[in-house]
Design an enzyme around this catalytic site. Structure first.
Site, mmCIF file in Angstrom:
data_model
loop_
_atom_site.group_PDB
_atom_site.id
_atom_site.type_symbol
_atom_site.label_atom_id
_atom_site.label_comp_id
_atom_site.label_asym_id
_atom_site.label_seq_id
_atom_site.Cartn_x
_atom_site.Cartn_y
_atom_site.Cartn_z
ATOM 1 N N GLU A 122 0.802 -1.241 -0.076
ATOM 2 C CA GLU A 122 -0.050 0.006 0.150
ATOM 3 C C GLU A 122 0.903 1.397 0.025
ATOM 4 O OE1 GLU A 122 -3.458 1.723 2.862
ATOM 5 O OE2 GLU A 122 -1.967 -0.032 3.457
ATOM 6 N N LYS A 175 -9.301 2.473 -2.321
ATOM 7 C CA LYS A 175 -9.477 1.838 -0.975
ATOM 8 C C LYS A 175 -11.101 2.510 -0.435
ATOM 9 C CE LYS A 175 -7.480 1.456 3.387
ATOM 10 N NZ LYS A 175 -6.181 1.705 4.068
ATOM 11 N N CYS A 204 -5.646 -3.073 1.915
ATOM 12 C CA CYS A 204 -5.398 -3.084 3.450
ATOM 13 C C CYS A 204 -6.800 -3.289 4.351
ATOM 14 C CB CYS A 204 -4.613 -1.919 4.009
ATOM 15 S SG CYS A 204 -3.945 -1.966 5.453
ATOM 16 N N GLU A 264 7.531 2.885 33.612
ATOM 17 C CA GLU A 264 7.930 4.043 33.884
ATOM 18 C C GLU A 264 7.097 5.172 33.207
ATOM 19 O OE1 GLU A 264 12.482 2.955 34.914
ATOM 20 O OE2 GLU A 264 12.099 4.221 33.333
#
Length: 572
Positions: free
Chosen positions: A42, A109, A145, A416
């Protein structure tokens, strides 16, 4: 049967000419090896994710020019390649189908992810319609995707319309365990679509995002028949069995394509299993650091070596990613540094074969205290005095960076960072935070994994109690729950957004849970100032988890903070 090459390659965002050279070379290799179709990731021409570069018309135009030049160089082998398409003033995340010197068709897409690390709806418009390639070997569909992740999306639509093979091109970011998640999802889609699925994924890294490759091919029964390795570039062939022939819908755009002849030689595709957990995360960190340093012009890195496990693991990964000659380890002991910490730091550097220097900070620290004596008065030593040591170390590392151009790698871990147990402008100083998305318990697991073939990290580093060594006899457990208690709570709260009651129901002590969550909520302003670092979990700080700094919502007891809100190590 279709002979397909999946080009598991990496692109660099914005390096359109370099990316064009990469895909052109991969096309030539696929052709030489006898492929009929070659699929690229992609947005292979622009790199992923291009973010606000997409708002620059010159960038989009340059990518279109690169596509035209790539297409002009294609021959009989069909290429499916990701690029940014422009129609009027609208842009699309697109796949071009190229052959014989031209672009035969373009697919836009459909499903634009807008969660976690993804912001595609900010830039792209969703596509509509499908393209099917009619070949003598079978009917081929193409999608991009996210289109494969929906159980009612384009893969299913194309299968129902007659596709026997669907090529899905991806730039899918890594998180641990995602390889099996993808395979399971694609198996479901293949069975439902009654078609094979070829999934090609990018490899490499872009800023915080890691792309692990792991490209694979699934047959119509949902079985994995080929899988490319993780974290390695690879251009390999596979003979893909096509699904059952069906009537092709007349409502779908169809393009007649003549594939080159397929040789009779047997193709043996790669079939690599997923890496085990620690190796997978280790390789993701190594890959991301290596790509970040090289792609941003750093030839050498510098790491502050405290003798503790975080700095040890950071130095080891840096040496593996960049080479021992490209890493400088700096020990900066103070009057509170233990003898074993200094010895452990030297031993680690010797085991790695990295350059090592020691800069003692006790005298510098005393000069700071003298300068502040009138301001601080005669009060007992507290957080401010402790954190001066961390900030002196941060200044020294940054001075080395300024003089020699080294990349300073911060050594703090996710535990942390979550609790604010880190010092702004001290141990948080640096250009890249390698362990930013790695909990402390996994730091130990990764260190033991790296020592599997022989001791690199000294055993004493793995067994001694963790300590910042900013005051006499200090231990992390003085301020925080032990990490085997802390990390499961953090994982539930940060990565699963679990509420206090839900965490307590899983067996955790309520008072501990409430303390931990309060620490996490109060430390958002610090995390916002942290360097970038690799994403390896489902929800990383920064790209995934975005919370306001000024925020009075408190889990379990909404309302304003107490008048004085102090983290365990650094209120500022």
């Amino acid at each position: 049967m279709i002979r397909l090459a999946l080009a598991q390659i990496g692109s660099i965002v914005g390096d359109i000419e370099g990316n064009l050279a990469t895909v052109t070379a991969a096309y030539d290799e696929a052709e030489e090896n006898g492929a009929q179709i070659v699929a690229f990731p992609e947005l292979a021409l622009t790199g992923y994710p291009p973010e606000d570069l997409l708002l620059k018309k010159s960038f989009v135009t340059a990518n279109l020019d690169a596509l035209a030049r790539f297409a002009a160089g294609t021959r009989d082998v069909v290429a499916v390649i990701g690029f940014v398409d422009l129609r009027g003033s609208t842009i699309f995340n697109a796949a071009a189908i190229c052959q014989a010197g031209e672009v035969l068709a373009t697919y836009h897409k459909h499903l634009l992810p807008n969660y976690g690390v993804f912001d595609e709806a900010r830039y792209f418009s969703p596509g509509h319609g499908h393209v099917l390639l009619d070949t003598d070997e079978g009917v081929v569909g193409v999608c991009v995707c996210e289109d494969a992740w929906s159980d009612t999306g384009p893969v299913i639509d194309q299968g129902d319309a007659g596709a026997q093979l669907v090529i899905n091109i991806n730039a899918s970011p890594f998180h641990k365990g995602k390889v099996e998640e993808r395979a399971t999802m694609l198996g479901d889609r293949a069975r439902r679509a009654r078609a094979s699925i070829a999934y090609v994924n990018e490899v490499g890294a872009q800023d915080e995002l890691v792309f692990d490759g792991g490209s694979l091919v699934i047959d119509p029964q949902g079985q994995v028949i080929a899988r490319w390795p993780q974290f390695e570039g690879c251009i390999a062939l596979v003979d893909v069995p096509v699904g059952e022939a069906r009537q092709v819908s007349e409502r779908i755009t169809r393009v007649k394509v003549q594939l080159p002849e397929r040789s009779s030689e047997q193709v043996v595709p790669p079939v690599t299993g997923p890496l085990e957990d620690a190796q997978e995360v280790y390789e993701a960190l190594r890959s991301c650091l290596g790509n970040y340093a090289r792609n941003n012009g750093f030839s050498k890195a510098v790491v502050g070596l405290s003798g503790g496990i975080d700095s040890a693991l950071t130095a080891v990964i840096a040496a593996d990613a960049l080479g021992p000659d490209a890493v400088l380890g700096v020990a900066m002991p103070s009057e509170f540094s233990s003898g074993h910490s200094r010895t452990d730091a030297k031993s680690l550097a010797a085991n790695l074969g990295i350059e090592f220097i020691e800069i003692r900070i006790a005298e510098t620290y005393r000069s700071y205290l003298d300068a502040l004596r009138r301001t601080f008065g005669d009060s007992e030593m507290g957080l401010a005095e402790e954190n001066l040591q961390a900030r002196i170390r941060g200044n020294l590392l940054m001075a080395i960076s300024n003089r020699y151009g080294h990349l300073v790698i911060a050594t703090g871990n996710k535990s942390e960072m979550a609790c604010g147990y880190a010092t702004l402008y001290g141990d948080m100083a640096g250009g890249f935070a390698l362990l930013k998305d790695v909990f402390k318990t996994q730091v130990y697991a990764l260190s033991r994994y790296r020592n599997r073939d022989g001791e690199v990290i000294p055993e004493n580093v793995l067994t001694k109690a963790p300590s910042a060594e900013l005051r006499p006899d200090q231990k992390d457990s003085d301020s925080l729950p032990t990490y085997d208690v802390l990390d499961p709570i953090l994982e539930l709260y940060i990565e699963e957004d679990a509420a206090i009651d839900d965490i307590v129901k899983l067996g955790h002590d309520r008072a501990t849970v409430e303390k931990v969550i309060a620490l996490v909520d109060r430390a958002e302003y610090k995390r916002r100032q942290a360097p970038p670092g690799p994403k390896v979990t489902v929800k990383a700080f920064g790209r995934d988890r975005r919370l306001p700094i000024t925020n009075r919502w408190r889990e379990g007891s909404p309302g304003p903070l107490p008048a004085k809100s102090v983290g365990p190590r650094d209120p500022q």
